[in-house]
Write a protein that holds these residues in place. Structure first.
Motif, mmCIF file in Angstrom:
data_model
loop_
_atom_site.group_PDB
_atom_site.id
_atom_site.type_symbol
_atom_site.label_atom_id
_atom_site.label_comp_id
_atom_site.label_asym_id
_atom_site.label_seq_id
_atom_site.Cartn_x
_atom_site.Cartn_y
_atom_site.Cartn_z
ATOM 1 N N LYS A 89 49.676 -2.434 25.897
ATOM 2 C CA LYS A 89 50.575 -1.813 24.915
ATOM 3 C C LYS A 89 51.623 -0.929 25.583
ATOM 4 O O LYS A 89 52.824 -1.093 25.382
ATOM 5 N N SER A 90 51.167 0.027 26.380
ATOM 6 C CA SER A 90 52.090 0.987 26.998
ATOM 7 C C SER A 90 52.667 0.486 28.315
ATOM 8 O O SER A 90 53.683 0.995 28.782
ATOM 9 N N ASN A 91 52.000 -0.505 28.924
ATOM 10 C CA ASN A 91 52.383 -1.017 30.255
ATOM 11 C C ASN A 91 52.186 0.016 31.359
ATOM 12 O O ASN A 91 52.670 -0.167 32.477
ATOM 13 N N LEU A 92 51.462 1.098 31.089
ATOM 14 C CA LEU A 92 51.179 2.092 32.123
ATOM 15 C C LEU A 92 49.993 1.623 32.971
ATOM 16 O O LEU A 92 49.001 1.115 32.447
ATOM 17 N N PRO A 93 50.064 1.792 34.290
ATOM 18 C CA PRO A 93 49.021 1.263 35.173
ATOM 19 C C PRO A 93 47.767 2.126 35.211
ATOM 20 O O PRO A 93 47.826 3.353 35.125
ATOM 21 N N TYR A 94 46.622 1.438 35.364
ATOM 22 C CA TYR A 94 45.332 2.091 35.574
ATOM 23 C C TYR A 94 44.849 1.918 37.010
ATOM 24 O O TYR A 94 44.149 2.771 37.539
ATOM 25 N N LYS A 95 45.218 0.803 37.642
ATOM 26 C CA LYS A 95 44.758 0.530 39.003
ATOM 27 C C LYS A 95 45.810 -0.279 39.755
ATOM 28 O O LYS A 95 46.449 -1.165 39.188
ATOM 29 N N PHE A 96 45.954 0.033 41.048
ATOM 30 C CA PHE A 96 46.883 -0.676 41.921
ATOM 31 C C PHE A 96 46.194 -0.936 43.252
ATOM 32 O O PHE A 96 45.526 -0.049 43.798
ATOM 33 N N ILE A 97 46.335 -2.134 43.775
ATOM 34 C CA ILE A 97 45.711 -2.514 45.049
ATOM 35 C C ILE A 97 46.765 -3.113 45.972
ATOM 36 O O ILE A 97 47.545 -3.974 45.558
ATOM 37 N N ARG A 98 46.788 -2.652 47.192
ATOM 38 C CA ARG A 98 47.691 -3.190 48.216
ATOM 39 C C ARG A 98 46.877 -3.560 49.439
ATOM 40 O O ARG A 98 46.303 -2.700 50.105
ATOM 41 N N ASN A 99 46.802 -4.858 49.750
ATOM 42 C CA ASN A 99 46.040 -5.347 50.892
ATOM 43 C C ASN A 99 46.974 -6.235 51.709
ATOM 44 O O ASN A 99 47.276 -7.367 51.312
ATOM 45 N N ILE A 100 47.457 -5.733 52.837
ATOM 46 C CA ILE A 100 48.487 -6.442 53.594
ATOM 47 C C ILE A 100 48.122 -6.585 55.059
ATOM 48 O O ILE A 100 47.374 -5.784 55.625
ATOM 49 N N ASN A 101 48.681 -7.634 55.660
ATOM 50 C CA ASN A 101 48.622 -7.836 57.108
ATOM 51 C C ASN A 101 49.978 -8.367 57.526
ATOM 52 O O ASN A 101 50.332 -9.510 57.238
ATOM 53 N N GLU A 102 50.770 -7.543 58.189
ATOM 54 C CA GLU A 102 52.135 -7.894 58.577
ATOM 55 C C GLU A 102 52.263 -7.784 60.087
ATOM 56 O O GLU A 102 52.451 -6.700 60.633
ATOM 57 N N GLY A 103 52.102 -8.898 60.772
ATOM 58 C CA GLY A 103 52.185 -8.900 62.223
ATOM 59 C C GLY A 103 51.138 -8.029 62.880
ATOM 60 O O GLY A 103 51.386 -7.421 63.921
ATOM 61 N N GLY A 104 49.954 -7.938 62.265
ATOM 62 C CA GLY A 104 48.887 -7.101 62.788
ATOM 63 C C GLY A 104 48.861 -5.707 62.205
ATOM 64 O O GLY A 104 47.883 -4.964 62.389
ATOM 65 N N PHE A 113 44.768 5.400 38.589
ATOM 66 C CA PHE A 113 45.648 6.346 37.917
ATOM 67 C C PHE A 113 44.957 6.992 36.718
ATOM 68 O O PHE A 113 44.321 6.305 35.915
ATOM 69 N N ASP A 114 45.089 8.307 36.627
ATOM 70 C CA ASP A 114 44.696 9.057 35.435
ATOM 71 C C ASP A 114 45.986 9.505 34.775
ATOM 72 O O ASP A 114 46.546 10.549 35.108
ATOM 73 N N GLN A 115 46.478 8.702 33.835
ATOM 74 C CA GLN A 115 47.773 8.983 33.216
ATOM 75 C C GLN A 115 47.741 10.264 32.392
ATOM 76 O O GLN A 115 48.738 11.005 32.341
ATOM 77 N N GLU A 116 46.619 10.561 31.776
ATOM 78 C CA GLU A 116 46.521 11.754 30.939
ATOM 79 C C GLU A 116 46.625 13.035 31.761
ATOM 80 O O GLU A 116 47.311 13.991 31.384
ATOM 81 N N PRO A 137 54.783 12.273 35.120
ATOM 82 C CA PRO A 137 54.318 11.751 33.825
ATOM 83 C C PRO A 137 54.668 10.273 33.684
ATOM 84 O O PRO A 137 55.740 9.827 34.086
ATOM 85 N N ASN A 138 53.733 9.500 33.119
ATOM 86 C CA ASN A 138 53.937 8.072 32.854
ATOM 87 C C ASN A 138 54.357 7.312 34.107
ATOM 88 O O ASN A 138 55.227 6.443 34.065
ATOM 89 N N VAL A 139 53.740 7.639 35.212
ATOM 90 C CA VAL A 139 54.118 7.039 36.489
ATOM 91 C C VAL A 139 53.771 5.558 36.504
ATOM 92 O O VAL A 139 52.815 5.105 35.872
ATOM 93 N N SER A 144 53.629 -2.799 38.453
ATOM 94 C CA SER A 144 53.715 -2.588 37.001
ATOM 95 C C SER A 144 55.119 -2.194 36.570
ATOM 96 O O SER A 144 55.539 -2.480 35.446
ATOM 97 N N THR A 145 55.875 -1.558 37.479
ATOM 98 C CA THR A 145 57.240 -1.142 37.161
ATOM 99 C C THR A 145 58.095 -2.312 36.705
ATOM 100 O O THR A 145 58.836 -2.211 35.726
#
Length: 263
Positions: A89-104, A113-116, A137-139, A144-145
């Motif tokens: 509904k709000s499109n506000l994020p609860y969780k974000f994961i970044r798992n990367i391997n860029e040339g080692g 995220f705790d939006q409240e 606020p509302n980050v 998700s952006t």
């Protein structure tokens, strides 16, 4: 090719006006092809949307992947994965994961995220370190952006030269994002195997000049000028060479996608 998916997702963090209808739905999927310096294939990237639940809440789960292909992967291999869980509904994020391997160079970060209470619990798995950081606020997160603002975009209120600002949270810090609206442009594309022309909205995101980008205005972005707000193309002038990402396939759009097929 370094930071390819990061660049792609960052510049798709767009505008902050209001639209009347959602621009995407469960099952949407994009595939992009990457090229370096205009001719050398660099890799591919995908974005997919699934509707699910997280801690009992209805969410969209978006997964972004990027990887090198061809000759480039033999001297610089990239394998990136980004995930975001945000409220349907709000499109506000609860969780974000970044798992990367860029040339080692590896990162594995999970953010809750705790939006409240305007905080983010950041778990850096590489160092087994957790810390809580205050947020705006509302980050939004990096992924998700894009989806949040696709639902808020109405360029009827924008004029060429207008600048839009936005608050995001990335890795372990708040990030102020700004871009300039450049107007409309018809571009040529090849989508789902067919050559076509698409009416697009053109933007110039501001980035930090230095190691990766030549200058602050090194990026140009095109999105479809319709209800879908489909990301079509991005060009980046890098400190060494240039990078281009073109949408080449899609499915599961919520609205019809109008193009003019070339002879």
């Amino acid at each position: 090719m370094k930071k390819t998916l990061l660049i792609l997702l960052a510049v798709f963090a767009l505008q902050a006006s209001f639209a009347q209808e959602d621009s995407f739905k469960d099952g949407e999927w994009f595939r992009f092809k990457m090229s370096y310096s205009g001719f050398l294939k660099a890799g591919n990237a995908t974005l997919s949307v699934d509707e699910t639940t997280l801690n009992g809440k209805p969410v969209f789960h978006v997964v972004g992947k990027g990887w090198t292909t061809g000759a480039i992967k033999w001297f610089f291999k990239v394998k990136d994965k980004y995930e975001s869980y945000f409220d349907t509904k709000s499109n506000l994020p609860y969780k974000f994961i970044r798992n990367i391997n860029e040339g080692g160079h590896k990162k594995n970060i999970e953010i809750d995220f705790d939006q409240e209470n305007k905080t983010a619990l950041v778990f850096n798995k590489k160092y087994n370190r957790k810390r809580t950081i205050e947020t705006k606020p509302n980050v939004q997160d990096m992924v998700s952006t894009f989806y949040y603002l696709r639902n808020k975009l109405d360029v009827s209120s924008l004029k060429a030269g207008d600048e839009i600002t936005l608050d995001m949270f990335f890795d372990e810090e708040n990030y102020g994002f700004k871009l300039k609206y450049l107007g409309e442009e018809t571009i040529k594309a090849k989508l789902n195997g067919s050559s076509c022309k698409v009416n697009a909205l053109k933007f110039r995101p501001y980035v930090m000049a230095g190691r990766v980008f030549k200058e602050e205005e090194s990026l140009t972005l095109w999105v479809s000028n319709d209800k879908n707000k489909v990301p079509l193309r991005i060009k980046a002038d890098l400190a060494v060479g240039s990078l281009r990402a073109d949408l080449e396939a899609f499915k599961g759009l919520k609205h019809s996608f109008k193009t003019v097929v070339e002879d």
